[in-house]
Design a protein around this motif. Structure first.
Motif, PDB file in Angstrom:
ATOM      1  N   ASP A   3       0.847  -1.184   0.000  1.00  0.00           N
ATOM      2  CA  ASP A   3       0.000   0.000   0.000  1.00  0.00           C
ATOM      3  C   ASP A   3       0.885   1.237   0.000  1.00  0.00           C
ATOM      4  N   LEU A   4       0.889   1.910  -1.117  1.00  0.00           N
ATOM      5  CA  LEU A   4       1.762   3.058  -1.306  1.00  0.00           C
ATOM      6  C   LEU A   4       0.926   4.228  -1.787  1.00  0.00           C
ATOM      7  N   LEU A   5       1.135   5.383  -1.205  1.00  0.00           N
ATOM      8  CA  LEU A   5       0.413   6.585  -1.584  1.00  0.00           C
ATOM      9  C   LEU A   5       1.444   7.659  -1.896  1.00  0.00           C
ATOM     10  N   ILE A   6       1.356   8.221  -3.084  1.00  0.00           N
ATOM     11  CA  ILE A   6       2.303   9.244  -3.525  1.00  0.00           C
ATOM     12  C   ILE A   6       1.564  10.573  -3.604  1.00  0.00           C
ATOM     13  N   MET A   7       2.118  11.581  -2.941  1.00  0.00           N
ATOM     14  CA  MET A   7       1.507  12.908  -2.970  1.00  0.00           C
ATOM     15  C   MET A   7       2.517  13.894  -3.535  1.00  0.00           C
ATOM     16  N   ALA A   8       2.028  14.877  -4.266  1.00  0.00           N
ATOM     17  CA  ALA A   8       2.890  15.893  -4.866  1.00  0.00           C
ATOM     18  C   ALA A   8       2.125  17.201  -4.968  1.00  0.00           C
ATOM     19  N   LYS A   9       2.843  18.262  -5.309  1.00  0.00           N
ATOM     20  CA  LYS A   9       2.230  19.598  -5.387  1.00  0.00           C
ATOM     21  C   LYS A   9       1.366  19.780  -6.634  1.00  0.00           C
ATOM     22  N   SER A  10       1.629  18.997  -7.692  1.00  0.00           N
ATOM     23  CA  SER A  10       0.856  19.133  -8.924  1.00  0.00           C
ATOM     24  C   SER A  10       0.598  17.752  -9.517  1.00  0.00           C
ATOM     25  N   ALA A  11      -0.376  17.682 -10.407  1.00  0.00           N
ATOM     26  CA  ALA A  11      -0.681  16.421 -11.083  1.00  0.00           C
ATOM     27  C   ALA A  11       0.514  15.961 -11.920  1.00  0.00           C
ATOM     28  N   HIS A  12       1.168  16.901 -12.570  1.00  0.00           N
ATOM     29  CA  HIS A  12       2.332  16.570 -13.402  1.00  0.00           C
ATOM     30  C   HIS A  12       3.454  15.973 -12.546  1.00  0.00           C
ATOM     31  N   GLN A  13       3.730  16.602 -11.417  1.00  0.00           N
ATOM     32  CA  GLN A  13       4.783  16.111 -10.529  1.00  0.00           C
ATOM     33  C   GLN A  13       4.402  14.740  -9.948  1.00  0.00           C
ATOM     34  N   ALA A  14       3.134  14.560  -9.609  1.00  0.00           N
ATOM     35  CA  ALA A  14       2.668  13.270  -9.089  1.00  0.00           C
ATOM     36  C   ALA A  14       2.850  12.178 -10.137  1.00  0.00           C
ATOM     37  N   GLN A  15       2.538  12.488 -11.399  1.00  0.00           N
ATOM     38  CA  GLN A  15       2.708  11.516 -12.472  1.00  0.00           C
ATOM     39  C   GLN A  15       4.180  11.150 -12.648  1.00  0.00           C
ATOM     40  N   GLN A  16       5.047  12.151 -12.592  1.00  0.00           N
ATOM     41  CA  GLN A  16       6.487  11.899 -12.718  1.00  0.00           C
ATOM     42  C   GLN A  16       6.987  11.008 -11.578  1.00  0.00           C
ATOM     43  N   HIS A  17       6.591  11.338 -10.350  1.00  0.00           N
ATOM     44  CA  HIS A  17       7.009  10.545  -9.196  1.00  0.00           C
ATOM     45  C   HIS A  17       6.468   9.118  -9.274  1.00  0.00           C
ATOM     46  N   THR A  18       5.232   8.977  -9.693  1.00  0.00           N
ATOM     47  CA  THR A  18       4.622   7.655  -9.821  1.00  0.00           C
ATOM     48  C   THR A  18       5.383   6.810 -10.827  1.00  0.00           C
ATOM     49  N   THR A  19       5.691   7.391 -11.971  1.00  0.00           N
ATOM     50  CA  THR A  19       6.431   6.671 -13.012  1.00  0.00           C
ATOM     51  C   THR A  19       7.808   6.274 -12.502  1.00  0.00           C
ATOM     52  N   LEU A  20       8.494   7.189 -11.862  1.00  0.00           N
ATOM     53  CA  LEU A  20       9.831   6.932 -11.345  1.00  0.00           C
ATOM     54  C   LEU A  20       9.818   5.822 -10.293  1.00  0.00           C
ATOM     55  N   ILE A  21       8.882   5.901  -9.364  1.00  0.00           N
ATOM     56  CA  ILE A  21       8.794   4.892  -8.303  1.00  0.00           C
ATOM     57  C   ILE A  21       8.421   3.536  -8.871  1.00  0.00           C
TER      58      ILE A  21
END
Length: 131
Positions: A3-21
């Motif tokens: 169970d992993l939850l990724i939060m970011a300041k913007s949708a674009h940044q969240a997408q980048q972090h999600t892809t990277l992780i």
């Protein structure tokens, strides 16, 4: 780990972090279950049985979970004896709601004490929950 939850300041940044992780986890040999994964950023998600809304910054308990918890509490209150396992399951379910219900731990404290008193005799029924 599942169970992993990724939060970011913007949708674009969240997408980048999600892809990277996701890439890093796969490189390390982890298998991702895409059917159970939410890989597209959202501000309203059901995570670990709680409804998380990052627009309003709230965590709430789904109605179905509340109804189930109330039904189980009602059943426990009307039983003359309760098994150790059934009481432990109820306490676990109640405490699991503490993100959306800050009083969950406080309201189960008496039951937890009762459970701890009988932990060496888990096959014996527990009586007098309300005393």
């Amino acid at each position: 780990m599942d169970d992993l939850l990724i939060m970011a300041k913007s949708a674009h940044q969240a997408q980048q972090h999600t892809t990277l992780i996701a890439q890093k986890l796969q490189e390390l040999g982890w298998l991702l279950n895409n059917k159970k994964s939410q890989l597209i950023p959202t501000q309203d998600i059901n995570h670990l049985g709680m409804c998380i809304n990052t627009k309003t910054m709230t965590i709430s308990i789904p109605g179905k979970k509340i109804r189930t918890l109330r039904r189980n509490a009602y059943q426990l209150l009307h039983m003359k004896t309760v098994s150790w396992t059934k009481l432990a399951q109820f306490i676990g379910s109640a405490i699991a709601t503490q993100l959306g219900n800050q009083q969950a731990r406080f309201r189960t404290r008496h039951l937890l004490k009762q459970l701890n008193r009988t932990r060496n005799h888990i096959t014996a029924p527990i009586t007098a929950l309300m005393q």
